[in-house]
Design a protein around this motif. Sequence first.
Motif, PDB file in Angstrom:
ATOM      1  N   UNK A   1      29.576  46.538  46.185  1.00  6.94           N
ATOM      2  CA  UNK A   1      28.359  45.901  45.735  1.00  6.94           C
ATOM      3  C   UNK A   1      28.732  44.720  44.828  1.00  6.94           C
ATOM      4  N   UNK A   2      28.105  43.598  45.072  1.00  4.09           N
ATOM      5  CA  UNK A   2      28.358  42.399  44.296  1.00  4.09           C
ATOM      6  C   UNK A   2      27.865  42.589  42.867  1.00  4.09           C
ATOM      7  N   UNK A   3      28.681  42.132  41.922  1.00  8.74           N
ATOM      8  CA  UNK A   3      28.379  42.255  40.508  1.00  8.74           C
ATOM      9  C   UNK A   3      28.707  40.927  39.828  1.00  8.74           C
ATOM     10  N   UNK A   4      28.006  40.610  38.744  1.00  9.38           N
ATOM     11  CA  UNK A   4      28.302  39.402  37.981  1.00  9.38           C
ATOM     12  C   UNK A   4      29.286  39.746  36.876  1.00  9.38           C
ATOM     13  N   UNK A   5      30.415  39.037  36.867  1.00 10.14           N
ATOM     14  CA  UNK A   5      31.448  39.198  35.849  1.00 10.14           C
ATOM     15  C   UNK A   5      31.488  37.934  34.990  1.00 10.14           C
ATOM     16  N   UNK A   6      31.929  38.098  33.752  1.00  5.33           N
ATOM     17  CA  UNK A   6      32.052  36.977  32.824  1.00  5.33           C
ATOM     18  C   UNK A   6      33.517  36.822  32.446  1.00  5.33           C
ATOM     19  N   UNK A   7      33.944  35.573  32.280  1.00  4.85           N
ATOM     20  CA  UNK A   7      35.338  35.335  31.954  1.00  4.85           C
ATOM     21  C   UNK A   7      35.521  34.122  31.073  1.00  4.85           C
ATOM     22  N   UNK A   8      36.757  33.966  30.609  1.00  4.18           N
ATOM     23  CA  UNK A   8      37.075  32.851  29.726  1.00  4.18           C
ATOM     24  C   UNK A   8      38.582  32.671  29.635  1.00  4.18           C
ATOM     25  N   UNK A   9      38.953  31.550  29.043  1.00  2.00           N
ATOM     26  CA  UNK A   9      40.349  31.338  28.685  1.00  2.00           C
ATOM     27  C   UNK A   9      40.585  32.036  27.339  1.00  2.00           C
ATOM     28  N   UNK A  10      41.788  31.971  26.817  1.00  2.00           N
ATOM     29  CA  UNK A  10      42.124  32.651  25.563  1.00  2.00           C
ATOM     30  C   UNK A  10      41.343  32.102  24.368  1.00  2.00           C
ATOM     31  N   UNK A  11      41.203  30.781  24.278  1.00  2.00           N
ATOM     32  CA  UNK A  11      40.547  30.174  23.114  1.00  2.00           C
ATOM     33  C   UNK A  11      39.035  30.069  23.272  1.00  2.00           C
ATOM     34  N   UNK A  12      38.511  30.505  24.413  1.00  2.00           N
ATOM     35  CA  UNK A  12      37.073  30.513  24.720  1.00  2.00           C
ATOM     36  C   UNK A  12      36.473  29.120  24.911  1.00  2.00           C
ATOM     37  N   UNK A  13      37.319  28.110  25.055  1.00  2.00           N
ATOM     38  CA  UNK A  13      36.795  26.774  25.345  1.00  2.00           C
ATOM     39  C   UNK A  13      36.186  26.732  26.745  1.00  2.00           C
ATOM     40  N   UNK A  14      36.757  27.504  27.668  1.00  2.00           N
ATOM     41  CA  UNK A  14      36.270  27.575  29.046  1.00  2.00           C
ATOM     42  C   UNK A  14      35.644  28.952  29.251  1.00  2.00           C
ATOM     43  N   UNK A  15      34.386  28.973  29.661  1.00  2.00           N
ATOM     44  CA  UNK A  15      33.715  30.229  29.988  1.00  2.00           C
ATOM     45  C   UNK A  15      33.046  30.085  31.355  1.00  2.00           C
ATOM     46  N   UNK A  16      32.930  31.206  32.043  1.00  2.00           N
ATOM     47  CA  UNK A  16      32.345  31.176  33.384  1.00  2.00           C
ATOM     48  C   UNK A  16      31.752  32.526  33.710  1.00  2.00           C
ATOM     49  N   UNK A  17      30.991  32.561  34.799  1.00  2.00           N
ATOM     50  CA  UNK A  17      30.557  33.821  35.386  1.00  2.00           C
ATOM     51  C   UNK A  17      30.739  33.701  36.883  1.00  2.00           C
ATOM     52  N   UNK A  18      30.981  34.849  37.511  1.00  2.00           N
ATOM     53  CA  UNK A  18      31.236  34.868  38.947  1.00  2.00           C
ATOM     54  C   UNK A  18      30.663  36.140  39.542  1.00  2.00           C
ATOM     55  N   UNK A  19      30.120  36.012  40.739  1.00  2.00           N
ATOM     56  CA  UNK A  19      29.550  37.140  41.472  1.00  2.00           C
ATOM     57  C   UNK A  19      30.495  37.511  42.607  1.00  2.00           C
ATOM     58  N   UNK A  20      30.987  38.749  42.592  1.00  2.00           N
ATOM     59  CA  UNK A  20      31.840  39.203  43.686  1.00  2.00           C
ATOM     60  C   UNK A  20      31.870  40.723  43.703  1.00  2.00           C
ATOM     61  N   UNK A  21      32.375  41.254  44.788  1.00  2.00           N
ATOM     62  CA  UNK A  21      32.511  42.690  44.979  1.00  2.00           C
ATOM     63  C   UNK A  21      34.000  43.004  44.983  1.00  2.00           C
ATOM     64  N   UNK A  22      34.464  43.763  44.014  1.00  2.00           N
ATOM     65  CA  UNK A  22      35.885  44.106  43.948  1.00  2.00           C
ATOM     66  C   UNK A  22      36.348  44.875  45.183  1.00  2.00           C
ATOM     67  N   UNK A  23      35.425  45.509  45.887  1.00  2.00           N
ATOM     68  CA  UNK A  23      35.795  46.209  47.118  1.00  2.00           C
ATOM     69  C   UNK A  23      36.300  45.223  48.165  1.00  2.00           C
ATOM     70  N   UNK A  24      35.960  43.935  47.987  1.00  2.00           N
ATOM     71  CA  UNK A  24      36.465  42.890  48.879  1.00  2.00           C
ATOM     72  C   UNK A  24      37.938  42.606  48.665  1.00  2.00           C
TER      73      UNK A  24
END
Length: 137
Positions: A1-24
């Motif tokens: 099932x597709x889920x929205x994940x949140x991510x960033x670099x170490x210093x948090x200057x870059x942040x993002x979200x992505x929708x994917x299914x880890x079963x893929x």
Amino acid sequence: MKKTYHGSCHCKAVTFEADFDLAGGTGKCNCTFCWKQRMWKTAPIGPDDFRLLSGHASLADYGEAGDWGEQHHRFCKTCGIATHNEGDMPMLGGKFVMVHVAALDDLDVQDLLAAPVRCADGLHNAWEKTPDEVRHL
């Protein structure tokens, strides 16, 4: 099932979200670039499933292109952490994004360990093959 994940670099200057299914699945490769970064990424997702929330001006790009298509490795100019790669490659179905799983802030480790892992022999340009040895990847 597709889920929205949140991510960033170490210093948090870059942040993002992505929708994917880890079963893929996830992927690792033995090419020199992936090996030197110890890159572990999601299976390719569509560009619409990735949203850069902040830090566009903080992202650096190491790009490469050839007969196989093009790929851009994105990383933070400040802390150096790679967050994702994107490109356009026919063997991956056209335009894609792959998120580096280490850049995900809300990924449950047990979910990651349960996800399938595909290893590619990029070192020998045999992307469809699994390398003879993968324990180091």
